[in-house]
Design a protein around this motif. Structure first.
Motif, PDB file in Angstrom:
ATOM      1  N   TYR A 132       7.437  -8.525   8.598  1.00 18.81           N
ATOM      2  CA  TYR A 132       7.480  -8.273   7.157  1.00 18.81           C
ATOM      3  C   TYR A 132       7.741  -9.553   6.364  1.00 18.81           C
ATOM      4  O   TYR A 132       7.292  -9.667   5.214  1.00 18.81           O
TER       5      TYR A 132
ATOM      6  N   TYR B  66       4.193 -10.902   5.933  1.00 17.02           N
ATOM      7  CA  TYR B  66       3.256 -10.161   5.084  1.00 17.02           C
ATOM      8  C   TYR B  66       3.879  -9.720   3.762  1.00 17.02           C
ATOM      9  O   TYR B  66       3.359  -8.815   3.112  1.00 17.02           O
ATOM     10  N   ALA B  67       4.957 -10.350   3.370  1.00 20.00           N
ATOM     11  CA  ALA B  67       5.655  -9.937   2.148  1.00 20.00           C
ATOM     12  C   ALA B  67       4.771 -10.075   0.906  1.00 20.00           C
ATOM     13  O   ALA B  67       4.729  -9.182   0.053  1.00 20.00           O
TER      14      ALA B  67
ATOM     15  N   GLU C   3       1.511 -10.041   0.656  1.00 21.10           N
ATOM     16  CA  GLU C   3       0.449  -9.039   0.671  1.00 21.10           C
ATOM     17  C   GLU C   3       0.974  -7.680   0.231  1.00 21.10           C
ATOM     18  O   GLU C   3       0.334  -6.975  -0.557  1.00 21.10           O
ATOM     19  N   ARG C   4       2.164  -7.309   0.707  1.00 22.86           N
ATOM     20  CA  ARG C   4       2.729  -6.004   0.349  1.00 22.86           C
ATOM     21  C   ARG C   4       3.197  -5.973  -1.103  1.00 22.86           C
ATOM     22  O   ARG C   4       3.304  -4.902  -1.710  1.00 22.86           O
ATOM     23  N   ASP C   5       3.474  -7.132  -1.650  1.00 22.64           N
ATOM     24  CA  ASP C   5       3.924  -7.200  -3.037  1.00 22.64           C
ATOM     25  C   ASP C   5       2.767  -7.105  -4.026  1.00 22.64           C
ATOM     26  O   ASP C   5       2.953  -6.764  -5.198  1.00 22.64           O
TER      27      ASP C   5
ATOM     28  N   ASP D  34      -0.457  -5.591  -3.088  1.00 20.21           N
ATOM     29  CA  ASP D  34      -1.372  -4.483  -2.823  1.00 20.21           C
ATOM     30  C   ASP D  34      -1.264  -3.410  -3.906  1.00 20.21           C
ATOM     31  O   ASP D  34      -0.173  -3.173  -4.454  1.00 20.21           O
TER      32      ASP D  34
ATOM     33  N   GLY E 160      11.438  -3.296   0.855  1.00 20.20           N
ATOM     34  CA  GLY E 160      10.256  -4.141   0.781  1.00 20.20           C
ATOM     35  C   GLY E 160      10.370  -5.115  -0.377  1.00 20.20           C
ATOM     36  O   GLY E 160      11.455  -5.634  -0.666  1.00 20.20           O
TER      37      GLY E 160
ATOM     38  N   MET F 229      11.472 -10.364   1.846  1.00 23.63           N
ATOM     39  CA  MET F 229      11.380  -9.198   0.972  1.00 23.63           C
ATOM     40  C   MET F 229      12.545  -9.175  -0.009  1.00 23.63           C
ATOM     41  O   MET F 229      12.363  -8.898  -1.207  1.00 23.63           O
TER      42      MET F 229
ATOM     43  N   SER G 239      10.233   3.611   5.907  1.00 24.78           N
ATOM     44  CA  SER G 239      11.102   2.628   6.549  1.00 24.78           C
ATOM     45  C   SER G 239      11.780   3.191   7.803  1.00 24.78           C
ATOM     46  O   SER G 239      11.869   2.514   8.823  1.00 24.78           O
TER      47      SER G 239
ATOM     48  N   TYR H 143      -0.818  -6.307  11.706  1.00 27.24           N
ATOM     49  CA  TYR H 143       0.288  -7.224  11.487  1.00 27.24           C
ATOM     50  C   TYR H 143       0.625  -7.928  12.801  1.00 27.24           C
ATOM     51  O   TYR H 143       0.463  -7.378  13.881  1.00 27.24           O
TER      52      TYR H 143
END
Length: 544
Positions: free
Chosen positions: A348, A351-352, A354-356, A358, A389, A413, A447, A492
């Motif tokens: 995580y 890929y933080a 990317e998740r922020d 998306d 996240g 995150m 989670s 991932y």
């Protein structure tokens, strides 16, 4: 780094007449001068150990075992473990030196030593290739044959240290040329110039000496996962099979107690690319037996064993220039019982961003709105988001008027949460460090599905503890199927661990800790047997 309780093994390889025995005698003298006890395993193709006699004539007696009448790496390889066992148990040495025949191939020696390390407290600390510079540069009648040159090249390519010996017989120009050849063959090893084997004695006491580095099986080919080199002896060459090697670097790690079998299997399936083989003995915390494990060509096999006598748990990895620090970090996490969590943290963190960025799926906003409506009906004022996240849901609840605290295992995150002005902490959901009854509500979207099933009841109890009596808990996870483990199709890296429940088992596990207010599912079109989403709202009982 080799543990203090581990006996370092130094292997001296080199073609006939290169000066191995002279260098070995100097190393033994260094140990004796320091009041330490070395032992030696000598190998000769013939039936008389002349090098051993030379050692005995050179100074203080050193316990020595002999392997005669064959090469240590083929015809008498099985005797290596027996001789090492006798030397280690009889003398409790501070170091073991192995001098092989001049025609021995180092990869096979390394394999023989690592076999013995499964049941002895030993580890390969260094492989020294001793090279006669004049012989290396020989021309005309003095030039080595093509076969001899290939063997010499492979001995150099597997070494952690290359000693360019007898440089007093070379001009400066020829010494430079010889060293350039050695560097071409092995770009990674330390190369030192020596006269009569006068290697700096400090090397023999570096127990973190670099392990061997990449070697090549045949011209232009680096051994890889798909190598299937034959191992049969060539009738015309007793060492013909030595062109077939699959392991050129070794890392030995003794294990400090039982480990989780599922986490260990996940660790082995995600070994660095350069690891081609692994073997060892392990005790698992979730089964009463001990197991011998072997890994080759990305396949892992276990055999139940009952060792006779005291045998250490150990893992030995063989391959090509793989990152030992990555292996050490993984094993240490296994020993701490945090392997899955530490993988999750790295994944995580990576890929933080990317998740922020998306786009939020529509059904997730519906779930969020449903829980907010429930909180408003209850008059809730404080909320803890577990596994927050990058904090987008926490911002939503804050803008709705709630005092929000966000926690996540990933430091990256949490950094992004704080950039949004949130009160955010790096925290494991299995260890919520808040006083009892701190929050009116807890929110956890996708989670808790990263918690192993054996641990989920304790995690739910921790969430229940920080909730006020009557407080609401939203738990959203993928489920509808029963599964647990690392998701091999995950995009991932490192791949994430997921635990999913069919609907009734999930009702059962959450119902033991909370009252179920709402249990719904969000299905996907054409999902078939694929997971669906379980939308759950729970309440902490007001009963004391």
């Amino acid at each position: 780094m080799i543990a203090k309780t581990t006996i370092p093994i130094y292997v001296l390889s080199g073609f006939l007449g290169s000066g191995k025995t002279t260098m070995l005698r100097r190393a033994l003298d260094a140990y004796n001068m320091r009041g330490l006890r070395p032992v030696v395993l000598m190998n000769e193709l013939g039936d008389v150990n002349l090098d051993g006699a030379a050692l005995a004539a050179g100074g203080e007696a050193v316990p020595t075992a002999e392997l005669l009448g064959g090469c240590i790496c083929c015809s008498i390889r099985d005797d290596v473990g027996l001789q090492l066992h006798e030397l280690v148990t009889a003398y409790a040495p501070d170091a073991v030196f192995i001098e092989s025949t001049g025609v021995a191939h180092p990869m096979e020696i390394m394999d023989a030593v690592t076999e013995a390390s499964l049941y002895l407290p030993i580890a390969l600390a260094g492989l020294v290739a001793v090279v006669d510079g004049a012989f290396l540069l020989g021309e005309g009648a003095d030039a080595p044959t093509a076969k001899t040159r290939r063997l010499l090249r492979d001995q150099v390519r597997c070494a952690s240290l290359v000693a360019l010996n007898k440089t007093d017989r070379l001009s400066a120009e020829r010494a430079d040329r010889a060293e350039a050849t050695l560097r071409e063959w092995n770009p990674h090893a330390r190369i030192v110039r020596t006269v009569r084997g006068n290697l700096d004695e400090g090397y023999w006491f570096e127990t973190d000496a670099a392990a061997p580095v990449p070697a090549v099986a045949s011209e232009g080919h680096i051994c890889g996962d798909d190598c299937r080199h034959g191992r049969a002896h060539d009738r015309g060459d007793a060492h013909g099979h030595h062109a077939a090697h699959e392991h050129v670097s070794v890392y030995t790690r003794f294990l400090n107690g039982p480990i989780d079998s599922g986490a260990f299997e996940a660790f082995m399936k995600s070994l660095p690319q350069g690891v081609y083989r692994a073997k060892g003995i392990a005790t698992f915390s979730d089964t009463a037996s001990r197991f011998l494990f072997q890994y080759a060509y990305k396949e892992l096999d276990f055999t139940r064993i009952t060792p006779q006598g005291e045998v250490n748990d150990v893992a030995v990895f063989l391959g090509e220039a793989f990152p030992k620090d990555e292996l050490e970090a993984g094993i240490a996490a296994l020993e701490r019982g945090t392997y899955y969590r530490e993988r999750m943290r790295r994944s995580y963190d990576r890929y933080a961003e990317e998740r922020d960025t998306d786009e939020l799926q529509g059904w997730k906003t519906v779930e969020r709105d449903r829980f907010l409506a429930a909180l408003r009906a209850e008059g809730a004022e404080t909320l803890l988001e577990v596994g927050a996240g990058p904090g987008r849901d926490s911002v939503f609840f804050r803008e709705a008027g709630l005092a929000v605290t966000a926690v996540d295992l990933s430091p990256e995150m949490v950094r992004r949460c704080r950039e949004k002005g949130l009160d955010a902490l790096v925290m494991d959901m299995a260890d919520l460090r808040f006083p009892d009854g701190s929050f009116d509500a807890v929110y956890a979207l996708n989670s808790l599905l990263h918690i192993p099933k054996a641990e989920l009841p304790d995690v739910l109890a921790g969430i229940r503890r920080v909730l006020k009596p009557g407080g609401l808990f939203y738990m959203g996870v993928y489920g509808g199927v029963d599964s647990e483990g690392v998701w091999e199709q995950d995009e991932y890296e490192p791949k994430r661990f997921f635990a999913m429940y069919a609907d009734e088992p999930m009702r059962d596990v959450v119902g033991r800790a909370f009252e179920i207010v709402h249990f719904g599912v969000v299905a996907y079109a054409g999902s078939g047997k694929r997971p669906h989403f379980q939308s759950i709202i729970l309440r902490k009982s007001t009963a004391v």
